[in-house]
Write an enzyme that holds these catalytic residues in place. Structure first.
Site, mmCIF file in Angstrom:
data_model
loop_
_atom_site.group_PDB
_atom_site.id
_atom_site.type_symbol
_atom_site.label_atom_id
_atom_site.label_comp_id
_atom_site.label_asym_id
_atom_site.label_seq_id
_atom_site.Cartn_x
_atom_site.Cartn_y
_atom_site.Cartn_z
ATOM 1 C CD GLU A 176 38.997 21.322 49.814
ATOM 2 O OE1 GLU A 176 39.009 21.832 50.947
ATOM 3 O OE2 GLU A 176 37.943 21.146 49.173
ATOM 4 C CE LYS A 213 38.636 25.350 49.854
ATOM 5 N NZ LYS A 213 37.163 25.515 49.875
#
Length: 295
Positions: A176, A213
């Site tokens: 992420e 992500k």
């Protein structure tokens, strides 16, 4: 690794619920839910209250696998139980929802336009416990605030280095590297980020799997080519501070990108709501996020 869970995450219809507020963000999450700091006097009481909130969400009939593929937990939540079962076991066995664990310990100070992750002490020990608790994958967050090539490269290299360690323990890492939605050069940052991610993916061993992500991109479908990379199980989007309505609108314009929302998911929920009111609001939110995720 649970193959049924891997298949569900790779090809299932739905989104990932992020229930992983931790540390400094926990009081804010509780306040949004209507529980003020005066309601608890220490960290243990705070975490008990936030677990009660998450338990209410998870046990809600609206929180179901027809719409939700997975849920990301905080370490403290992983080590607590719902109706006598470890939270991850309850999610999978009772709800058919894949459990993930947030493993990062927050962000380092801003340097080169980015915030890399702080060191993660005892990561191997945490990953071992996650495997014992039947966790499927992990999540770790960095933040990109400026289109600084050196900084973005450092973020991505750190994320993938830790991701390889996680995969070696039998877990799927969610990489992420969040691009700040308020950045003045967000689009340029995303261009640099995509190239750095592609470099790292091309260097992975054949069997290594990761998830990504990412902030909802400025240019629609900008991350579509990453979705077809054989190393990538799924590409998911964070809400990044957008309201639920705006996040859903932007997400729906990106085909194949599914949500992994936190604040947007719990928006409008309150501790003082009746179960009917709570379940109705949560159900409406879940359906709207789901609809935006299946475009």
């Amino acid at each position: 690794m649970n193959i049924a869970q891997l298949d569900r995450m790779h090809s299932g219809k739905g989104f990932i619920a992020a229930l992983d507020q931790s540390g400094g963000s926990t009081p804010k999450a509780l306040a949004q839910y209507g529980v003020q700091e005066s309601s608890y006097s220490n960290e243990e009481e705070m975490y008990t209250l936030v677990h009660d909130m998450r338990t209410r969400i998870i046990k809600s009939p609206a929180f179901e696998s027809d719409y939700i593929l997975g849920a990301i937990l905080f370490e403290n939540t992983m080590d607590r139980k719902i109706d006598g079962q470890w939270t991850a076991d309850y999610l999978w066995e009772m709800k058919n929802i894949v459990p993930f664990l947030k493993v990062d310990k927050g962000l380092a100070d801003l340097a080169n336009g980015v915030q890399i992750m702080k060191p993660i002490p005892n990561l191997d020990e945490l990953l071992t416990r996650a495997v014992e608790r039947n966790i499927f994958g992990t999540k770790m967050r960095s933040v990109i605030k400026e289109a600084n090539t050196e900084g973005i490269r450092e973020v991505v290299e750190q994320q993938f280095a830790v991701g390889k360690q996680i995969f070696e323990k039998g877990l799927i890492p969610i990489i992420e590297p969040e691009v700040d939605i308020y950045s003045g050069d967000k689009e340029k940052s995303e261009e640099i980020l995509k190239e750095e991610i592609k470099k790292q993916l091309s260097s992975l061993d054949k069997d290594v799997k990761v998830m990504l992500k990412l902030s909802i991109p400025t240019v629609n479908d900008f991350y579509k080519e990453l979705m077809s990379d054989p190393h990538v199980v799924r590409v998911v989007a964070l809400s990044g501070g957008y309201s639920e309505e705006e996040a859903n609108r932007k997400l729906a314009q990106n085909h194949g990108l599914i949500a992994s929302f936190s604040r947007a998911l719990s928006e409008g929920l309150s501790a003082v709501q009746s179960d009917d009111e709570f379940n109705s609001k949560l159900g409406k939110t879940i359906k709207e996020i789901y609809d935006a995720s299946i475009t």
